[in-house]
Design a protein around this motif. Structure first.
Motif, PDB file in Angstrom:
ATOM      1  N   LEU A  94       0.820  -1.205   0.000  1.00  0.00           N
ATOM      2  CA  LEU A  94       0.000   0.000   0.000  1.00  0.00           C
ATOM      3  C   LEU A  94       0.854   1.256   0.000  1.00  0.00           C
ATOM      4  CD1 LEU A  94      -2.972   0.966   0.150  1.00  0.00           C
ATOM      5  CD2 LEU A  94      -2.712   1.046   2.634  1.00  0.00           C
ATOM      6  N   LEU A  95       2.014   1.201   0.665  1.00  0.00           N
ATOM      7  CA  LEU A  95       2.841   2.398   0.818  1.00  0.00           C
ATOM      8  C   LEU A  95       3.998   2.468  -0.178  1.00  0.00           C
ATOM      9  CD1 LEU A  95       3.092   2.540   4.726  1.00  0.00           C
ATOM     10  CD2 LEU A  95       1.370   3.559   3.232  1.00  0.00           C
ATOM     11  N   SER A  96       4.184   1.423  -0.989  1.00  0.00           N
ATOM     12  CA  SER A  96       5.364   1.390  -1.848  1.00  0.00           C
ATOM     13  C   SER A  96       5.319   2.402  -2.984  1.00  0.00           C
ATOM     14  CB  SER A  96       5.555  -0.019  -2.425  1.00  0.00           C
ATOM     15  OG  SER A  96       4.460  -0.376  -3.250  1.00  0.00           O
ATOM     16  N   HIS A 153       1.164  11.727   3.089  1.00  0.00           N
ATOM     17  CA  HIS A 153       0.661  10.731   2.138  1.00  0.00           C
ATOM     18  C   HIS A 153       0.649   9.329   2.749  1.00  0.00           C
ATOM     19  CE1 HIS A 153       0.056  13.344  -1.224  1.00  0.00           C
ATOM     20  NE2 HIS A 153       1.308  13.768  -1.231  1.00  0.00           N
ATOM     21  N   ILE A 154       1.634   9.027   3.573  1.00  0.00           N
ATOM     22  CA  ILE A 154       1.641   7.736   4.258  1.00  0.00           C
ATOM     23  C   ILE A 154       0.389   7.602   5.121  1.00  0.00           C
ATOM     24  CG2 ILE A 154       2.773   6.417   6.095  1.00  0.00           C
ATOM     25  CD1 ILE A 154       5.465   7.412   4.943  1.00  0.00           C
ATOM     26  N   GLY A 213      -8.685   2.013   6.685  1.00  0.00           N
ATOM     27  CA  GLY A 213      -9.249   2.074   8.022  1.00  0.00           C
ATOM     28  C   GLY A 213      -8.256   2.165   9.153  1.00  0.00           C
ATOM     29  N   PHE A 214      -6.935   2.218   8.847  1.00  0.00           N
ATOM     30  CA  PHE A 214      -5.924   2.328   9.900  1.00  0.00           C
ATOM     31  C   PHE A 214      -5.705   3.806  10.196  1.00  0.00           C
ATOM     32  CE2 PHE A 214      -1.556   2.108  11.658  1.00  0.00           C
ATOM     33  CZ  PHE A 214      -1.795   1.192  12.671  1.00  0.00           C
ATOM     34  N   ASP A 215      -6.526   4.326  11.114  1.00  0.00           N
ATOM     35  CA  ASP A 215      -6.526   5.767  11.367  1.00  0.00           C
ATOM     36  C   ASP A 215      -7.116   6.030  12.747  1.00  0.00           C
ATOM     37  OD1 ASP A 215      -6.192   8.468  10.920  1.00  0.00           O
ATOM     38  OD2 ASP A 215      -7.901   8.671   9.576  1.00  0.00           O
ATOM     39  N   ALA A 255       1.982  15.733  11.280  1.00  0.00           N
ATOM     40  CA  ALA A 255       1.580  15.623   9.873  1.00  0.00           C
ATOM     41  C   ALA A 255       0.216  14.956   9.756  1.00  0.00           C
ATOM     42  CB  ALA A 255       2.627  14.836   9.084  1.00  0.00           C
ATOM     43  N   ASN A 256      -0.051  13.979  10.619  1.00  0.00           N
ATOM     44  CA  ASN A 256      -1.347  13.300  10.587  1.00  0.00           C
ATOM     45  C   ASN A 256      -2.461  14.168  11.154  1.00  0.00           C
ATOM     46  OD1 ASN A 256      -1.430  10.304   9.622  1.00  0.00           O
ATOM     47  ND2 ASN A 256       0.574  10.601  10.555  1.00  0.00           N
TER      48      ASN A 256
END
Length: 269
Positions: A137-139, A153-154, A162-164, A208-209
């Motif tokens: 997903l992050l590559s 962006h990460i 849903g990882f938030d 950043a998040n």
């Protein structure tokens, strides 16, 4: 478009046998700093809302794309037409709610569009991985991005599955936690610089998040804060210089008083 075709012809001429010696020497690697410079000049024009400057800078930005495409075409890799076709196909593919409405695709909000966009990109990466190398997903996030923007962006990619944090307040609490951990490292004797750097990184990542949860692009926010500080500090420096004082010889209280005066002279936009 006639103007675009003319630009392509000019670029081909500059790279031709009777073209410009400097242009003929360039490679895709030597052009990297110019691409970066033009990117930030476009951003500066946007920040200023200077539409005449933005028109000029966008022209320079497009020129860099045409220049790189010309080099790739000469090497037999692809043409500018291939690049344009690729992005057009991608836009249609990633907007099924616009271009495939008849097939039942629909979204009701910008946030749903972002989630759908990331889902489609994930499928594309997975498909590419079957023929190339495993994708995650992050590559697809460029490591060369400014670190703050990459963190943004990460977080966006992770949130798409849903990882938030559930709420913005949860991120604020995470920031408090990271500040406490950094404070704990700084009270050690001696300070472990490696650990302090790690905790500082965690704090910046959490910030950043928070920006992401607030709908604020953090690189732009920090760039504006840098500009604001620079203007106020320069004003303070000039005022002190006009009074024949030296900043290095002033107390922190005197400097703070001048800073407050500069802030009143130059309020936030």
């Amino acid at each position: 478009m006639q103007e675009f075709d003319r630009l392509i012809e000019i670029m081909a001429t500059l790279r031709g046998p009777d073209g410009c010696p400097w242009d003929r020497e360039q490679t895709i690697d030597t052009l990297k700093p110019f691409v970066l410079e033009e990117t930030y000049e476009v951003l500066q024009a946007i920040d200023r809302h200077d539409h005449a400057e933005l028109c000029d800078e966008l022209g320079d930005f497009v020129f860099e794309a045409v220049f790189i495409a010309q080099l790739e075409a000469e090497a037999g890799h692809f043409t500018i037409a291939d690049a344009i076709r690729s992005v057009a196909d991608k836009l249609v593919r990633r907007h099924p709610h616009v271009f495939a409405r008849g097939e039942g695709e629909a979204v009701n909000s910008a946030s749903e569009v972002r989630v759908r966009w990331e889902e489609i990109k994930a499928r594309e990466r997975a498909a590419a991985g079957e023929a190339d190398r495993p994708q995650t997903l992050l590559s697809g996030i460029a490591p060369a991005l400014p670190a703050l923007l990459r963190a943004y962006h990460i977080g966006t990619r992770a949130a798409s599955v849903g990882f938030d944090w559930a709420a913005t307040a949860d991120v604020v609490e995470k920031i408090r936690e990271e500040v406490d951990e950094l404070r704990e490292e700084l009270t050690a004797d001696p300070v472990d610089q490696t650990r302090a750097e790690e905790e500082m990184g965690d704090l910046l990542f959490a910030i950043a998040n928070l920006a992401r949860k607030l709908g604020i692009e953090p690189e732009t926010a920090l760039r504006k804060a840098n500009d604001k500080f620079t203007k106020r500090f320069t004003s303070m420096e000039q005022t002190i210089g006009a009074s024949r004082r030296q900043m290095s010889g002033m107390t922190i209280e005197e400097l703070e008083a001048e800073w407050q005066r500069a802030k009143r002279r130059l309020p936030a936009d």
